[in-house]
Design an enzyme around this catalytic site. Structure first.
Site, PDB file in Angstrom:
ATOM      1  CD  GLU A 174      32.993  -6.234   7.118  1.00  0.00           C
ATOM      2  OE1 GLU A 174      34.171  -6.578   6.891  1.00  0.00           O
ATOM      3  OE2 GLU A 174      32.141  -7.001   7.620  1.00  0.00           O
TER       4      GLU A 174
ATOM      5  CG  HIS B 109      38.416 -11.409  -1.536  1.00  0.00           C
ATOM      6  ND1 HIS B 109      37.583 -12.420  -1.111  1.00  0.00           N
ATOM      7  CD2 HIS B 109      39.235 -11.120  -0.498  1.00  0.00           C
ATOM      8  CE1 HIS B 109      37.901 -12.744   0.137  1.00  0.00           C
ATOM      9  NE2 HIS B 109      38.888 -11.966   0.531  1.00  0.00           N
TER      10      HIS B 109
END
Length: 326
Positions: A60, A129
């Site tokens: 990321e 998540h």
């Protein structure tokens, strides 16, 4: 009119933006060949090629760092963070560079980029998540932060986010991805500015302010409350920074009460800022303290316990009852 899910509203909006401007790029983990873990970018690489829909490494920090460079060179990258809890390796780039570049360069360098973040719980996912981390980015001056809640908004707001010259954090409620509604894809322009709040349900007793995944829950609460003689006015904030206080406070002055609902933990959550501003600007209209209905102030629990953690219809109605009790 086309009946779209929220996810496919984003897909259609991305497609329209990419057709209109060859400088628009989509990049992220598995966004190309797979079409994204939620299939939001499905078919885009096939139609626009690997140079514009780019499968990136699982990094990321590298994804956002590359997008910064592309934005500085005139491109309009749309970055997908696969899950909300995966954004933290890129946090330094977002808060230190993306948010500050325009001010640091005294307006000479803009970063017209969008960072898409599927947010919230309710899908039974594993650790990292299911996060509601909007407060981190709301605290970073220089970022626009928006949250869609339905297919019409997802279709138009993603296009508006791409078109703006400011960096945008674009929150997408993952448990609402499959909710459907009619969308006018043929309209020439969006029905409202992408940071404007909207009264999603009119009422007279209590204003319920919410955004993203909680809008549907609050609308359900409004319907349930009506059966018991309680009139809830639901305001979908949509834009979190800047916040459309004109629309919100007009509702609060009308009802005299405010309940703020969000999935994130209560302590230092966005509801605290809304409450503070409402108490300052609507003090003489309020007939009760501002009530917050939020997630619990604990780390996000295992999926078997997330229904206890997340605000639901009963907790929203309890917040309304507490407000009306004053």
């Amino acid at each position: 009119m086309t009946r779209l899910t929220l996810a496919k509203g984003i897909t259609a909006g991305l497609r329209r933006a990419m057709e209109a401007d060859p400088k628009v790029l989509v990049m992220g983990e598995d966004v190309g060949r797979l079409g994204g873990v939620f299939r939001v970018t499905e078919g885009l690489q096939k139609d626009f090629g690997e140079d514009r829909v780019i499968d990136t490494p699982l990094a990321e920090s590298g994804i956002v760092g590359t997008a910064i460079g592309l934005a500085m060179r005139g491109y309009r990258p749309v970055v997908e963070i696969q899950f909300d809890g995966f954004v933290y390796p890129a946090f330094d780039h977002i808060t230190s560079q993306v948010a500050k570049m325009y001010a640091r360069s005294r307006g000479h360098v803009r970063l017209p980029m969008v960072i898409r973040i599927p947010c919230g719980g309710g899908i039974g996912a594993v650790e990292h998540h299911s996060e509601s981390n909007e407060a981190y980015f709301l605290h970073s001056a220089g970022l626009r932060v928006v949250a869609c809640s339905n297919a019409e908004d997802s279709y138009w707001m993603i296009q508006q986010a791409i078109a703006t010259d400011d960096p945008v954090i674009f929150f997408e409620p993952k448990r609402r991805y499959h909710d459907r509604m009619e969308v006018d894809e043929g309209a020439a322009s969006a029905p409202r500015p992408f940071s404007a709040a909207v009264v999603a349900h009119e009422g007279s007793d209590v204003t319920v302010a919410c955004y993203g995944p909680m809008v549907k829950t609050c609308l359900q609460a409004a319907q349930a409350g009506a059966l018991e003689g309680r009139s809830l006015e639901v305001v979908d904030l949509r834009g979190l920074n800047p916040l459309d206080t004109d629309t919100l406070f007009a509702s609060v002055r009308k009802t005299g009460r405010l309940v703020v609902v969000h999935e994130a933990s209560q302590f230092m959550g966005f509801g605290a800022e809304i409450a503070a501003q409402a108490m300052t600007d609507c003090f003489y209209s309020l007939e009760a303290p501002v009530i917050r209905v939020t997630g619990l102030s604990i780390p996000y629990p295992a999926s078997k316990l997330e229904e206890v953690f997340l605000p639901d219809l009963d907790r929203v109605l309890d917040g309304v009852d507490r407000s009306l009790a004053y």
